[in-house]
Design an enzyme around this catalytic site. Structure first.
Site, PDB file in Angstrom:
ATOM      1  N   HIS A 164       8.495  27.115  12.031  1.00 51.41           N
ATOM      2  CA  HIS A 164       9.031  28.226  12.816  1.00 51.41           C
ATOM      3  C   HIS A 164       9.795  27.585  13.988  1.00 51.41           C
ATOM      4  CE1 HIS A 164       8.895  31.591  15.681  1.00 51.41           C
ATOM      5  NE2 HIS A 164       8.524  32.382  14.708  1.00 51.41           N
ATOM      6  N   CYS A 203      12.913  33.308  11.931  1.00 52.75           N
ATOM      7  CA  CYS A 203      12.804  32.191  12.889  1.00 52.75           C
ATOM      8  C   CYS A 203      12.529  30.877  12.172  1.00 52.75           C
ATOM      9  CB  CYS A 203      11.725  32.445  13.946  1.00 52.75           C
ATOM     10  SG  CYS A 203      12.052  33.875  14.954  1.00 52.75           S
ATOM     11  N   ASP A 208       0.431  24.308  14.465  1.00 50.00           N
ATOM     12  CA  ASP A 208       0.808  25.700  14.685  1.00 50.00           C
ATOM     13  C   ASP A 208      -0.067  26.550  13.771  1.00 50.00           C
ATOM     14  OD1 ASP A 208       1.869  28.228  14.627  1.00 50.00           O
ATOM     15  OD2 ASP A 208       3.942  27.609  14.213  1.00 50.00           O
ATOM     16  N   LYS A 235      -0.783  38.590  16.703  1.00 48.60           N
ATOM     17  CA  LYS A 235      -0.756  38.567  15.232  1.00 48.60           C
ATOM     18  C   LYS A 235      -2.154  38.728  14.652  1.00 48.60           C
ATOM     19  CE  LYS A 235       3.117  35.270  15.085  1.00 48.60           C
ATOM     20  NZ  LYS A 235       4.303  36.103  14.890  1.00 48.60           N
ATOM     21  N   GLN A 251      -0.308  31.550  11.791  1.00 50.22           N
ATOM     22  CA  GLN A 251      -0.453  32.299  10.541  1.00 50.22           C
ATOM     23  C   GLN A 251      -1.755  31.957   9.817  1.00 50.22           C
ATOM     24  OE1 GLN A 251       1.577  34.718   9.745  1.00 50.22           O
ATOM     25  NE2 GLN A 251       3.195  34.307  11.232  1.00 50.22           N
TER      26      GLN A 251
END
Lengths: 148, 431
Positions: free
Chosen positions: B141, B384, B218, B244, B221
């Site tokens: 991302h 993104c 990261d 999220k 997700q």
């Protein structure tokens, strides 16, 4: 859905005057960063001042149906007309697309451009329709600068 | 025993917790929200917790000695503890930021601030300069790419990246050539926000640590969708966002190994993060306060802690199983449509709950618009992750992403709505 008028889909499937051609006085590349749509657009202007004519608008548009159709409509409406007419058409399109639906568009001024009137009600898509018109305005400005 | 997806009755109870799911869009169509990868909706429990903070406790925490300030500080720090435990960490290892983007920037700036002699840390491990390298991947991302591009620009270090293979997985063939003793940091995503690809974190961490590189993960997700344990993963830093995972907007989390956080120079500076201040200089508070300049995001932390409790009550293993079942249903449906190309791994075991696809000859914006006309909300564009789309030779894609509240019926609504696309754009469909 009133967004996808038959006329828009026609322009999308068979874009008018597509492809990049010579001669040209200015070439610009505009991008819509939210979706990656791109248009490269060239303008060929002949004559000066009140006699100036847009001899050719050629373009390579990569994007959604709205952005490609809008480039096609632009090339159809602008090519062969005076620079003054091109500016008026640009102003009329810009006004319609940013009016949130208040300005339905004047077919006398923008021709097939009225098919894009529905876009004004979809805020996320206005930039798609405006992309090639902004590019054209930029290119015309540069072409006139090059003539000075 | 492996966890099972939520049955209809339980799913109905979950959905009842999310007020927004009862609304209709575009001429009365029930909202079919398949964009939780961008931001999830919030259950009443989270909204009530945040509202409760404002209604009963509201105070600028970690300052003042009045009753509300004490209670607010307690609520803020108790939330930090809940959130830390949710990822298997300790409260002292959790730094609150505005979002995951800021959390990653905090680490990226530690490197260039250390190189520039910034205060608040003494760590040699954060020096970065010419000859040093930062390794990322082609599937990142932008939030885990641009901060490293800029860190390299500021320090003279070189940015390198692991390419993505055609099947949407990392191409690790040349990892030995990319991950070397020059590599100071390896920053990559746990689960791709576009493809759903689940990366082999523990393997990559072992390879990175073998050459002395720090690992920044990261986890935006992954933390909302599958059990994540910072200790088990072995990473050095992990970043995720609250919104999220059923939490509020405006809060992100950076988890870091305590000795590293301690060594890191400060990032944003001002109130709250100091120990002593004179006109010439300041000394800084211990971690995590030294990274939390300004009035802390207390209500958001309380909301995010409530979101962690909510997910814990649902059971992350069940949330994961549920989303896997939805992903499987969608992949199966898309596989029968020859005019659709699914991006990313074919194997469900290597995927999270996001499915990106392209329709031959139709731009994602148009696909998304046709779906939206039936109330189906998906993400369109490059999400993104522009370089990833370039690598997969897709100008843009349409992405459906799931959360615990999505139903198998919603997958079917998406597929039905999608079937309008070929006729509308004049595609010749071959069965």
């Amino acid at each position: 859905m009133d967004l996808y008028q038959e006329l828009i889909l026609e322009h999308y499937k068979r874009p008018v005057r597509a492809g990049l051609r010579e001669p040209f006085e200015a070439e610009v590349r505009h991008v819509n960063p939210t979706c990656g749509d791109e248009v490269t657009l060239r303008v060929h202007v002949a004559g000066r001042g009140g006699d100036a004519v847009v001899e050719d608008v050629s373009y390579d548009a990569m994007g959604c149906s709205i952005s490609v159709a809008s480039a096609s409509i632009l090339a159809e409406e602008i090519t062969g007309g005076s620079v003054t007419h091109a500016r008026e058409t640009y102003e009329a399109m810009h006004s319609m697309l940013t009016s949130k639906g208040e300005d339905p568009g004047d077919e006398e001024k923008i021709g097939d451009g009225v098919a894009l009137a529905g876009v004004a009600k979809y805020p996320a898509r206005i930039k798609c329709a405006l992309l090639s018109w902004m590019a054209f305005s930029d290119a015309l400005h540069q072409a006139e600068g090059a003539q000075q | 025993m492996t966890a099972a997806p939520f049955p209809d009755e339980e799913l109905a109870r979950i959905r009842a917790d999310f007020p927004i799911l009862t609304r209709t869009v575009r001429g009365g169509h029930p909202l079919v929200y398949l964009d939780s990868g961008a931001t999830s909706h919030k259950p009443r429990q989270v909204l009530d917790a945040e509202r409760g903070f404002y209604e009963r406790t509201n105070a600028a925490v970690h300052r003042g000695a009045h009753r509300l300030s004490e209670e607010g500080t307690d609520a803020y720090e108790a939330s930090r503890d809940t959130i830390a435990r949710f990822i298997g960490g300790r409260a002292s290892e959790v730094v609150f930021t505005r979002n995951a983007t800021e959390a990653i920037n905090l680490v990226a700036y530690a490197f260039s601030n250390a190189a520039a002699g910034g205060g608040g840390g003494h760590g040699d491990r954060f020096g970065l300069g010419p000859g040093d390298e930062v390794l990322v991947t082609e599937m990142e991302h932008h939030a885990n790419l641009i901060p490293w591009q800029e860190a390299c620009r500021r320090t003279g270090a070189t940015l390198r990246w692991v390419p993505v293979a055609e099947d949407g997985r990392l191409d690790l063939t040349d990892l030995d050539g990319l991950l070397t003793e020059r590599t100071k940091v390896f920053a990559f995503t746990h689960v791709s926000n576009v493809l759903g690809t689940l990366n082999p974190v523990t393997e990559l961490v072992a390879r990175a640590h073998a050459v002395g590189a720090l690992v920044v993960l990261d986890a935006c997700q992954s933390v909302p969708h599958l059990p994540v344990d910072v200790g088990g993963l072995g990473v050095d830093f992990l970043a995720f966002s609250g919104h999220k995972m059923f939490g509020p907007l405006g809060i992100g989390v950076l988890w870091g190994r305590p000795e590293l956080l301690d060594e890191m120079p400060v990032f944003l500076t001002g109130g709250s993060m100091i120990e002593t201040v004179t006109m010439e200089r300041a000394t800084y508070a211990p971690v995590p306060q030294k990274f939390e300049a300004g009035v802390p995001v207390a209500a958001q932390a309380v909301g995010l802690a409530a979101a962690c409790d909510y997910i814990t009550d649902l059971g992350l293993d069940r949330v994961h199983a549920h989303e896997q079942a939805l992903t499987e249903r969608l992949l199966a449906g898309l596989a029968t449509r020859s005019w659709v190309r699914v991006l990313g791994p074919a194997d469900l075991r290597e995927r999270g709950g996001a499915v990106a696809f392209t329709v031959d000859g139709v731009h994602a914006h148009d696909v998304g618009q046709v779906l939206d006309d039936r109330g189906v909300a998906v993400r369109v564009g490059h999400h993104c992750a522009w370089p990833l789309h370039r690598a997969l030779k897709a100008q843009a894609s349409t992405r459906a992403s799931f959360a615990a509240y999505n139903t198998p019926g919603e997958v079917d609504v998406l597929l039905d709505a999608l079937d309008r696309v070929p006729a509308m754009f004049g595609l010749e469909v071959h069965a």
